[in-house]
Design a protein around this motif. Sequence first.
Motif, short mmCIF file in Angstrom:
data_model
loop_
_atom_site.label_atom_id
_atom_site.label_comp_id
_atom_site.label_asym_id
_atom_site.label_seq_id
_atom_site.Cartn_x
_atom_site.Cartn_y
_atom_site.Cartn_z
N ASP A 168 35.57 26.08 41.44
CA ASP A 168 36.81 26.07 42.30
C ASP A 168 35.79 24.87 42.90
OD1 ASP A 168 37.98 27.91 41.64
OD2 ASP A 168 37.82 29.41 43.20
N HIS A 171 40.72 24.43 39.87
CA HIS A 171 40.19 25.37 39.05
C HIS A 171 39.76 24.47 37.78
CE1 HIS A 171 39.12 29.49 37.14
NE2 HIS A 171 38.43 28.81 36.47
N HIS A 192 37.98 37.30 42.24
CA HIS A 192 38.52 36.72 41.14
C HIS A 192 38.08 37.55 39.76
CE1 HIS A 192 37.04 32.22 42.44
NE2 HIS A 192 36.35 33.05 42.97
N HIS A 204 35.89 33.34 36.11
CA HIS A 204 34.96 32.96 36.47
C HIS A 204 33.50 34.28 35.85
CE1 HIS A 204 35.44 30.20 39.80
NE2 HIS A 204 37.45 30.84 39.56
#
Length: 358
Positions: free
Chosen positions: A139, A232, A129, A132
């Motif tokens: 997720d 997400h 990612h 995050h």
Amino acid sequence: MIQAMRAMVRRTTLTAAVLAAFQAGALATGPAAASDLAKDLFGAEKLPSAAAPQSFGFYSKGCFGGGVGLPLTGPTWEVMRPSRNRNWGHPAMIALLEKFSRDAVADGWPGLLVGDISQPRGGPMRTGHASHQIGLDADIWFSPMPSTPYSLAGREKIGARSLLEPGTTHVLDDKRWDPVYARLLKRAASYPEVERIFVNPAIKKKLCETVVGARAWMNKVRPFWGHDEHFHVRIGCQPGSPGCKPQQSTGRGDGCDKSLAWWFTDEPWRPAKGPAKPRARDIMTMASLPQACRAVLDAPSPPSAQAAIFNGGSSMPVAAAAPAEAAPVPDAGAPFAANAFAETPKIGVPLPRPRPGS
């Protein structure tokens, strides 16, 4: 009784050894230098910091302190890819995931398979990612939790199920679509603290085509590259985090407009011209992050987290409830930028910018 006491002594001795190893590692690394690659420093952290929960910076450039872990196995969820050690987040995020998993089961979903949340102290990751980083992203797989829990080894191998027709980037296979997915996304969008839910453009399009009745919740569901096997969930900056940089508002409407139509042109899928640019996470140094992130790295870990690691992550500290205060509500009239890593246009219909290099 004697055997139990001997087992306790062995356990205490091993725990002390584990704690000593972590402390020795912390002393060996020393304070973070401005030129150090942030992904290496944050990726090496195994435990959260002992501090009040607080996020610093933006979702794709920041860190967080006072994180808690989502237990690897719960009554209504399972953490996938546990070896990544990315099941940590701000207490508000962890509390939300637990509540979401219970509500999803009540709605008829068997339980959540939870993918990456954040590293113990956030920051950029060595792989994967761009976001995050501040403990406010998570997720969720589109695959349901099985009736018989996966083993920890199995969770490293089981693949997530894509909702797209094989070999395509645009068309959703009608045979794989079920209204249960819309109910799952609607439930996730129902929480006030949730500000964004990223899905594949084809999934957003399917929602636009099939959802009837009240559609205000769809405003939070936004198209983005990938996200065909999972969605997400992103919550807003939480009270007590003045250094957290909020997102722009998603504005009004259900998102079934020109900003969605852009995804079904050739532009978003066209290969970038010229030499490939390095990913932001691969070149981000400590100097790029908020200054508070150095203190986050240097902070000690709470004893409860040490014990949780010793127990294999099965008893990680968990937030008991969501924060009492609601997250600040952004200006509802601001336009939306479909690119999560770009500034929002000030005027006109907001069309996404090219795929971010990060």
